[in-house]
Structures are given as C-alpha cells and as structure tokens.
Design a protein around this motif. Structure first.
Motif, mmCIF file in Angstrom:
data_model
loop_
_atom_site.group_PDB
_atom_site.id
_atom_site.type_symbol
_atom_site.label_atom_id
_atom_site.label_comp_id
_atom_site.label_asym_id
_atom_site.label_seq_id
_atom_site.Cartn_x
_atom_site.Cartn_y
_atom_site.Cartn_z
ATOM 1 N N TRP A 55 33.247 42.054 38.929
ATOM 2 C CA TRP A 55 33.978 42.955 39.867
ATOM 3 C C TRP A 55 35.332 42.061 40.523
ATOM 4 N N ARG A 56 35.531 40.904 40.248
ATOM 5 C CA ARG A 56 37.009 40.230 40.707
ATOM 6 C C ARG A 56 37.903 40.546 39.769
ATOM 7 N N PRO A 57 39.160 41.212 40.002
ATOM 8 C CA PRO A 57 40.038 41.653 39.287
ATOM 9 C C PRO A 57 40.633 40.397 38.329
ATOM 10 N N SER A 58 40.808 39.362 38.695
ATOM 11 C CA SER A 58 41.172 38.369 37.979
ATOM 12 C C SER A 58 40.336 37.785 36.991
ATOM 13 N N ILE A 78 34.097 45.631 46.807
ATOM 14 C CA ILE A 78 33.468 44.452 46.803
ATOM 15 C C ILE A 78 34.515 43.129 46.800
ATOM 16 N N ASP A 79 35.688 43.650 45.983
ATOM 17 C CA ASP A 79 36.841 42.700 45.821
ATOM 18 C C ASP A 79 37.235 42.590 47.325
ATOM 19 N N ALA A 80 37.505 43.435 47.968
ATOM 20 C CA ALA A 80 38.211 43.080 49.428
ATOM 21 C C ALA A 80 37.055 42.510 50.606
ATOM 22 N N ASN A 96 37.838 35.476 48.532
ATOM 23 C CA ASN A 96 37.789 35.849 49.747
ATOM 24 C C ASN A 96 36.495 35.250 50.188
ATOM 25 N N ALA A 97 35.811 34.166 49.763
ATOM 26 C CA ALA A 97 34.656 33.448 50.157
ATOM 27 C C ALA A 97 34.938 32.186 50.626
ATOM 28 N N GLU A 98 33.796 31.718 51.458
ATOM 29 C CA GLU A 98 33.668 30.492 51.946
ATOM 30 C C GLU A 98 32.166 29.941 52.002
#
Length: 185
Positions: A55-58, A78-80, A96-98
């Motif tokens: 799902w991540r565009p890149s 889910i990307d956002a 967008n994760a840690e």
C-alpha cells in the motif's frame, strides 16, 4: 483512555492467511472506515512489511497497480495513517511510522493513555501477545464464507481463555459477516 481495537479476516475454517481472502469493494470500504477511525495503527514486523509493500505509494512506484478504483480509498487511508511498529529485527521504519520500544505491555498501555479515538491493531502474532496481556478492548472477526483447509489460525498458543460478548454484527453482500466483541468483565 483510547481503546485498542483488533480486526482480521478469517475463513469459516479458521484460516487467517490474507491470500485466501477475496478482495471486495464493500469489505475494503469497511476496513477503510475502521482505519480512519483510529489515531494510529499498531503492527508487528510481518504485518508492517506486508502492508508497506502492498500500500505504500513509493513501494509501488514504477509498478503497475492492477487493482480496481475502489481500492484507492483504502490505499490513501492506510498510507496517511500514523503507524507504530513492534519489531526487534527491523533496523529502521518510515512510512509515517516509529518503533514501539521497551516492555510491550508498558509501551502499549502508554499509547492507550494518550488522548484520542483509539488504536487499531492487525496481524496474527502481535495480537496474540496483546490478548495474553489483556490489552485488546475490542475484537472484530470478519468471517469469510470460505473453507480453505489450512492455516495459519488465530490465537494459536493462547495460554488462557478470553471470554467475549457480542456488541455488533454486520452482514456483507459477499456473505461475509463481521462480528465485533468486547472482553467480558
């Protein structure tokens, strides 16, 4: 305190292998709504890697997506979404994760103490650990009208019973049924 909600698709014979679940517009809309209601997603390494690759565009850059237009809202949602990742083997995360570091129980309890609408967890292994600790506030099983004859199955190895009470039920046009439960007591 914000609740920790768990949702997963499962076949009638208990298989939770995502490759055995047929994509469908109504089920994707339901999953999009679930994720959109959460302040953040909580993933283990396997689920994080799988979701990022899909799902991540890149991660999809240059690849052709042959999915239908109705999957786009889920992809954008889910990307956002803010993501927390539980892993001792990954060296870094982004998207967008840690990382969630230290004692899992304390770290998740701390996340739950923050203000907001709730956290959403997916996957198989991490939810097992969270169920063992009594940290899941709501379980949703989207039961697919399918028999596949193999695993993996949910909560294999759970050391104690978790008694649940039904708090919601929805039927989908595909014949799938979402059942939402809360722990008793």
């Amino acid at each position: 305190m914000r609740p920790l909600r768990y949702s997963i698709n499962v076949t009638l014979d208990g298989c939770c292998d995502h490759r055995e679940i047929l994509p469908d517009e109504e089920l994707h809309r339901h999953a999009t709504e679930n994720i959109a209601q959460a302040d953040a997603l909580l993933f283990g390494r396997v689920t994080y890697d799988m979701m990022e690759a899909a799902w991540r565009p890149s991660a999809r850059a240059g690849a052709t997506t042959d999915w239908p237009d109705w999957m786009e809202p889920f992809a954008r949602t889910i990307d956002a979404a803010k993501k927390y990742v539980v892993s001792s083997s990954l060296e870094r995360v982004d998207w967008n994760a840690e990382f969630v570091r230290g004692d899992l129980r304390n770290a998740v309890q701390q996340l739950k103490q923050e203000p907001g609408n709730g956290l959403f967890v997916g996957g198989v292994k991490l939810p097992l650990a969270l169920a063992e600790m009594g940290l899941i506030d709501e379980y949703e099983f989207v039961v697919q009208p399918r028999l596949v004859g193999h695993g993996p199955t949910l909560f294999a190895g759970l050391s104690k019973q978790v008694d649940l009470r039904l708090v919601g039920r929805w039927e989908f046009g595909s014949g799938a049924v979402a059942m939402r439960y809360e722990p008793k007591g």
